[in-house]
Design an enzyme around this catalytic site. Structure first.
Site, PDB file in Angstrom:
ATOM      1  CB  CYS A  78      -0.905   0.079   1.154  1.00 16.79           C
ATOM      2  SG  CYS A  78      -2.049   1.611   1.492  1.00 16.79           S
ATOM      3  CB  CYS A  81       0.025   2.016   5.700  1.00 17.10           C
ATOM      4  SG  CYS A  81      -0.962   0.590   5.040  1.00 17.10           S
ATOM      5  CB  CYS A 126      -5.016  -0.773   2.412  1.00 15.63           C
ATOM      6  SG  CYS A 126      -3.538  -1.107   3.480  1.00 15.63           S
ATOM      7  CB  CYS A 129      -4.385   2.858   5.934  1.00 17.01           C
ATOM      8  SG  CYS A 129      -4.063   2.837   3.867  1.00 17.01           S
ATOM      9  CB  CYS A 149      -8.957  -4.406 -11.656  1.00 21.75           C
ATOM     10  SG  CYS A 149      -8.619  -3.530 -13.006  1.00 21.75           S
TER      11      CYS A 149
END
Length: 160
Positions: A78, A81, A126, A129, A149
């Site tokens: 991510c 984070c 995510c 976060c 995707c």
């Protein structure tokens, strides 16, 4: 005041649409995540495009991310984070213009129903976060049949 059948159905349909569109939209906002920052702090920490994708659920233009053509072994994390999301071993060329994977890493993502286009889709965020990553579809390769995707601007690649 008395409504005609047509007025009642129009009013009812509009209200139902607003309710449906609003239901999935702020489900992530109501969820507490281990990593949280104020909106101002997210703006400082992220590039403008990563902020629009991760925090405002935007979508990047197809074929605009360098991660779309990334071929090295490693992990996709991510951009907000650094949570590990996908392994390069599960990446495949979907022809859509966005990095695509057939399975996430355990504990890396969460999902919710998204009605932004009026039809239900499965939005991927995510797990650490809550940042918006993209969507998952049921038209991917074996063994899962899934196509995660993802927006390249929502992730970073870590070689290795």
């Amino acid at each position: 005041m008395q409504l005609s059948k047509r007025q009642f159905l129009s009013f009812f349909s509009a209200g139902a649409a607003l309710l449906v569109l609003g239901c999935g939209r702020d489900a992530t906002a109501r969820t507490r995540f281990p990593v949280t920052y104020s909106d101002a702090e997210w703006k400082k920490r992220l590039s403008p495009s990563a902020y629009r994708i991760l925090r405002q659920e935007d979508t990047e233009r197809p074929y605009s991310s360098a991660l779309n053509s990334e071929k090295r072994k490693g992990a996709y994390v991510c951009a907000g984070c650094n949570k590990r999301l996908f392994s390069s071993a599960t990446k495949f060329e979907s022809g859509t213009g966005w990095p695509s994977f057939y399975t996430p890493l355990a504990g890396g993502i969460g999902t919710k129903t998204d009605y932004k286009i009026g039809l239900p889709r499965t939005e991927v965020h995510c797990a650490q976060c809550g940042g918006h990553l993209g969507h998952v579809f049921n038209d991917g390769p074996k063994p899962t049949g899934k196509r995660y995707c993802m927006n390249g601007g929502a992730m970073k690649f870590v070689p290795g």
